[in-house]
Design a protein around this motif. Structure first.
Motif, PDB file in Angstrom:
ATOM      1  N   PHE A  49     112.064  -2.877  41.148  1.00  0.00           N
ATOM      2  CA  PHE A  49     112.714  -2.044  40.136  1.00  0.00           C
ATOM      3  C   PHE A  49     113.198  -2.872  38.946  1.00  0.00           C
ATOM      4  CE2 PHE A  49     113.472   0.277  44.177  1.00  0.00           C
ATOM      5  CZ  PHE A  49     112.609   1.330  43.917  1.00  0.00           C
ATOM      6  N   VAL A  50     113.652  -4.085  39.200  1.00  0.00           N
ATOM      7  CA  VAL A  50     114.095  -4.964  38.109  1.00  0.00           C
ATOM      8  C   VAL A  50     112.912  -5.308  37.210  1.00  0.00           C
ATOM      9  CG1 VAL A  50     115.005  -7.254  37.566  1.00  0.00           C
ATOM     10  CG2 VAL A  50     116.073  -5.893  39.351  1.00  0.00           C
ATOM     11  N   PHE A  51     111.781  -5.672  37.815  1.00  0.00           N
ATOM     12  CA  PHE A  51     110.596  -5.987  37.016  1.00  0.00           C
ATOM     13  C   PHE A  51     110.125  -4.772  36.225  1.00  0.00           C
ATOM     14  CE2 PHE A  51     109.037  -9.767  39.755  1.00  0.00           C
ATOM     15  CZ  PHE A  51     109.875 -10.613  39.060  1.00  0.00           C
ATOM     16  N   HIS A  52     110.145  -3.593  36.841  1.00  0.00           N
ATOM     17  CA  HIS A  52     109.724  -2.388  36.138  1.00  0.00           C
ATOM     18  C   HIS A  52     110.661  -2.099  34.964  1.00  0.00           C
ATOM     19  CE1 HIS A  52     108.777   1.844  35.344  1.00  0.00           C
ATOM     20  NE2 HIS A  52     107.594   1.570  35.887  1.00  0.00           N
ATOM     21  N   THR A  53     111.963  -2.304  35.162  1.00  0.00           N
ATOM     22  CA  THR A  53     112.925  -2.090  34.082  1.00  0.00           C
ATOM     23  C   THR A  53     112.727  -3.101  32.967  1.00  0.00           C
ATOM     24  OG1 THR A  53     114.511  -1.210  35.676  1.00  0.00           O
ATOM     25  CG2 THR A  53     115.380  -1.879  33.549  1.00  0.00           C
ATOM     26  N   MET A  54     112.440  -4.347  33.325  1.00  0.00           N
ATOM     27  CA  MET A  54     112.182  -5.370  32.306  1.00  0.00           C
ATOM     28  C   MET A  54     110.952  -5.023  31.483  1.00  0.00           C
ATOM     29  SD  MET A  54     112.971  -8.959  34.312  1.00  0.00           S
ATOM     30  CE  MET A  54     111.505  -9.634  33.637  1.00  0.00           C
ATOM     31  N   THR A  55     109.952  -4.465  32.111  1.00  0.00           N
ATOM     32  CA  THR A  55     108.692  -4.185  31.434  1.00  0.00           C
ATOM     33  C   THR A  55     108.739  -2.876  30.647  1.00  0.00           C
ATOM     34  OG1 THR A  55     107.546  -5.297  33.226  1.00  0.00           O
ATOM     35  CG2 THR A  55     106.215  -3.969  31.771  1.00  0.00           C
ATOM     36  N   GLN A  95     114.937   3.896  31.054  1.00  0.00           N
ATOM     37  CA  GLN A  95     114.632   5.328  31.080  1.00  0.00           C
ATOM     38  C   GLN A  95     113.299   5.594  31.769  1.00  0.00           C
ATOM     39  OE1 GLN A  95     116.774   7.739  30.258  1.00  0.00           O
ATOM     40  NE2 GLN A  95     115.258   9.087  31.172  1.00  0.00           N
ATOM     41  N   GLN A  96     112.309   4.760  31.511  1.00  0.00           N
ATOM     42  CA  GLN A  96     111.011   4.923  32.164  1.00  0.00           C
ATOM     43  C   GLN A  96     111.129   4.660  33.666  1.00  0.00           C
ATOM     44  OE1 GLN A  96     108.246   6.061  30.809  1.00  0.00           O
ATOM     45  NE2 GLN A  96     107.071   5.857  32.688  1.00  0.00           N
ATOM     46  N   THR A  97     111.964   3.709  34.068  1.00  0.00           N
ATOM     47  CA  THR A  97     112.170   3.428  35.493  1.00  0.00           C
ATOM     48  C   THR A  97     112.822   4.621  36.178  1.00  0.00           C
ATOM     49  OG1 THR A  97     112.402   1.083  35.014  1.00  0.00           O
ATOM     50  CG2 THR A  97     113.223   1.834  37.135  1.00  0.00           C
ATOM     51  N   VAL A  98     113.806   5.207  35.524  1.00  0.00           N
ATOM     52  CA  VAL A  98     114.452   6.395  36.084  1.00  0.00           C
ATOM     53  C   VAL A  98     113.452   7.538  36.184  1.00  0.00           C
ATOM     54  CG1 VAL A  98     116.158   8.188  35.594  1.00  0.00           C
ATOM     55  CG2 VAL A  98     116.780   5.793  35.371  1.00  0.00           C
ATOM     56  N   ASP A  99     112.667   7.755  35.142  1.00  0.00           N
ATOM     57  CA  ASP A  99     111.684   8.841  35.156  1.00  0.00           C
ATOM     58  C   ASP A  99     110.622   8.633  36.223  1.00  0.00           C
ATOM     59  OD1 ASP A  99     113.029  10.037  33.091  1.00  0.00           O
ATOM     60  OD2 ASP A  99     111.653   9.346  31.530  1.00  0.00           O
ATOM     61  N   THR A 100     110.244   7.383  36.473  1.00  0.00           N
ATOM     62  CA  THR A 100     109.183   7.105  37.432  1.00  0.00           C
ATOM     63  C   THR A 100     109.673   7.164  38.875  1.00  0.00           C
ATOM     64  OG1 THR A 100     108.135   5.669  35.805  1.00  0.00           O
ATOM     65  CG2 THR A 100     107.420   5.426  38.082  1.00  0.00           C
ATOM     66  N   PHE A 101     110.825   6.565  39.155  1.00  0.00           N
ATOM     67  CA  PHE A 101     111.241   6.385  40.539  1.00  0.00           C
ATOM     68  C   PHE A 101     112.425   7.250  40.972  1.00  0.00           C
ATOM     69  CE2 PHE A 101     109.342   2.256  39.425  1.00  0.00           C
ATOM     70  CZ  PHE A 101     108.318   2.247  40.352  1.00  0.00           C
ATOM     71  N   LEU A 102     113.277   7.649  40.064  1.00  0.00           N
ATOM     72  CA  LEU A 102     114.530   8.280  40.468  1.00  0.00           C
ATOM     73  C   LEU A 102     114.656   9.741  40.063  1.00  0.00           C
ATOM     74  CD1 LEU A 102     116.958   5.339  39.677  1.00  0.00           C
ATOM     75  CD2 LEU A 102     115.944   5.956  41.859  1.00  0.00           C
ATOM     76  N   LYS A 103     113.566  10.378  39.693  1.00  0.00           N
ATOM     77  CA  LYS A 103     113.590  11.813  39.428  1.00  0.00           C
ATOM     78  C   LYS A 103     112.692  12.507  40.432  1.00  0.00           C
ATOM     79  CE  LYS A 103     115.064  12.186  34.727  1.00  0.00           C
ATOM     80  NZ  LYS A 103     114.744  12.579  33.382  1.00  0.00           N
ATOM     81  N   ILE A 104     113.215  13.568  41.016  1.00  0.00           N
ATOM     82  CA  ILE A 104     112.490  14.331  42.033  1.00  0.00           C
ATOM     83  C   ILE A 104     112.296  15.745  41.509  1.00  0.00           C
ATOM     84  CG2 ILE A 104     112.543  15.183  44.404  1.00  0.00           C
ATOM     85  CD1 ILE A 104     114.504  12.864  44.997  1.00  0.00           C
ATOM     86  N   ASN A 105     111.069  16.190  41.488  1.00  0.00           N
ATOM     87  CA  ASN A 105     110.771  17.569  41.101  1.00  0.00           C
ATOM     88  C   ASN A 105     110.750  18.435  42.345  1.00  0.00           C
ATOM     89  OD1 ASN A 105     110.440  16.979  38.381  1.00  0.00           O
ATOM     90  ND2 ASN A 105     108.285  16.491  38.645  1.00  0.00           N
ATOM     91  N   LEU A 106     111.539  19.494  42.334  1.00  0.00           N
ATOM     92  CA  LEU A 106     111.543  20.462  43.422  1.00  0.00           C
ATOM     93  C   LEU A 106     111.049  21.788  42.879  1.00  0.00           C
ATOM     94  CD1 LEU A 106     114.959  19.709  45.121  1.00  0.00           C
ATOM     95  CD2 LEU A 106     112.692  19.032  45.889  1.00  0.00           C
ATOM     96  N   ILE A 151     123.429  -2.425  38.437  1.00  0.00           N
ATOM     97  CA  ILE A 151     123.638  -3.605  37.590  1.00  0.00           C
ATOM     98  C   ILE A 151     122.513  -3.733  36.568  1.00  0.00           C
ATOM     99  CG2 ILE A 151     123.673  -6.128  37.610  1.00  0.00           C
ATOM    100  CD1 ILE A 151     125.146  -5.925  40.309  1.00  0.00           C
ATOM    101  N   THR A 152     121.284  -3.524  37.009  1.00  0.00           N
ATOM    102  CA  THR A 152     120.132  -3.647  36.096  1.00  0.00           C
ATOM    103  C   THR A 152     120.199  -2.611  34.990  1.00  0.00           C
ATOM    104  OG1 THR A 152     118.773  -4.442  37.928  1.00  0.00           O
ATOM    105  CG2 THR A 152     117.617  -3.627  35.997  1.00  0.00           C
ATOM    106  N   PHE A 153     120.519  -1.367  35.319  1.00  0.00           N
ATOM    107  CA  PHE A 153     120.586  -0.331  34.296  1.00  0.00           C
ATOM    108  C   PHE A 153     121.722  -0.584  33.304  1.00  0.00           C
ATOM    109  CE2 PHE A 153     118.471   2.975  37.260  1.00  0.00           C
ATOM    110  CZ  PHE A 153     117.238   2.407  37.011  1.00  0.00           C
ATOM    111  N   VAL A 154     122.864  -1.029  33.812  1.00  0.00           N
ATOM    112  CA  VAL A 154     123.993  -1.307  32.916  1.00  0.00           C
ATOM    113  C   VAL A 154     123.666  -2.478  31.988  1.00  0.00           C
ATOM    114  CG1 VAL A 154     126.361  -2.178  32.864  1.00  0.00           C
ATOM    115  CG2 VAL A 154     125.770  -0.300  34.382  1.00  0.00           C
TER     116      VAL A 154
END
Length: 180
Positions: free
Chosen positions: A46-52, A56-67, A173-176
């Motif tokens: 997740f840190v590498f994905h956030t760096m790249t 916001q893209q990390t949250v959209d990719t990994f931390l959003k669930i569509n129901l 920590i990474t997001f902040v």
């Protein structure tokens, strides 16, 4: 910093990090390793994905669930409603997602919820001993063996709790730090 080479490398490395972190997690309750180091290895993805790609893209990719779900009918029983929801969300998700009756709802999983879930699991695994009249953190093991995991018991619940706790703290920590 977004380069094509790094973005492609991260897409290849993220599943490897996650698989290795889960392996380390489940290996750790019988051998060296466990929840803490598994959580750190998983958090690296997740840190590498956030760096790249940015937070916001990390949250959209990994931390959003569509129901997806039907509106609940007034005379419908709760169990029937839950079965219809499960059928839409698990078994026939792609086929039924565009049905006019079905409503989409997006849920964002906050890192603080991951931390709280991990803390609840870790503390809850210790309370099991108190419930049965033993000291706090007394280990209980099942009588069967699962091929990859081993013998399940309360120590694996503790390790899973620590795993989620570490991933949640590193994500927070990474997001902040990346938003500043």
């Amino acid at each position: 910093m977004k380069t094509v080479i790094l973005a492609v490398a991260i897409r290849i490395l993220i599943p490897i990090f996650i698989i290795f972190s889960v392996y380390t997690l489940f290996r750790g309750h019988n051998h060296p390793g466990g929840g803490f180091i598994g959580g750190l290895i998983g958090a690296i993805a997740f840190v590498f994905h956030t760096m790249t790609h940015g937070p916001q893209q990390t949250v959209d990719t990994f931390l959003k669930i569509n129901l997806y779900g039907y509106p609940r009918q007034p005379n419908q029983s709760r169990s029937l409603y839950l079965m219809r929801m499960m059928r839409v969300n698990v078994w026939r998700r792609r086929k039924m997602a565009h049905h006019p009756e079905i409503k989409e709802r997006m849920i964002r999983v906050e890192p603080i919820y991951i931390i709280a879930t991990g803390l609840l699991l870790a503390a809850g695994s210790g309370v099991v001993g108190l419930v049965f009249g033993q000291p706090f953190m007394h280990a209980y093991w099942a009588d069967f063996y699962i091929p990859i995991i081993g013998k399940p018991g309360t120590p694996i619940l503790f390790d899973i709790g620590v795993y989620l706790l570490v991933i949640g703290v590193v994500l927070k920590i990474t997001f902040v730090m990346s938003e500043e």
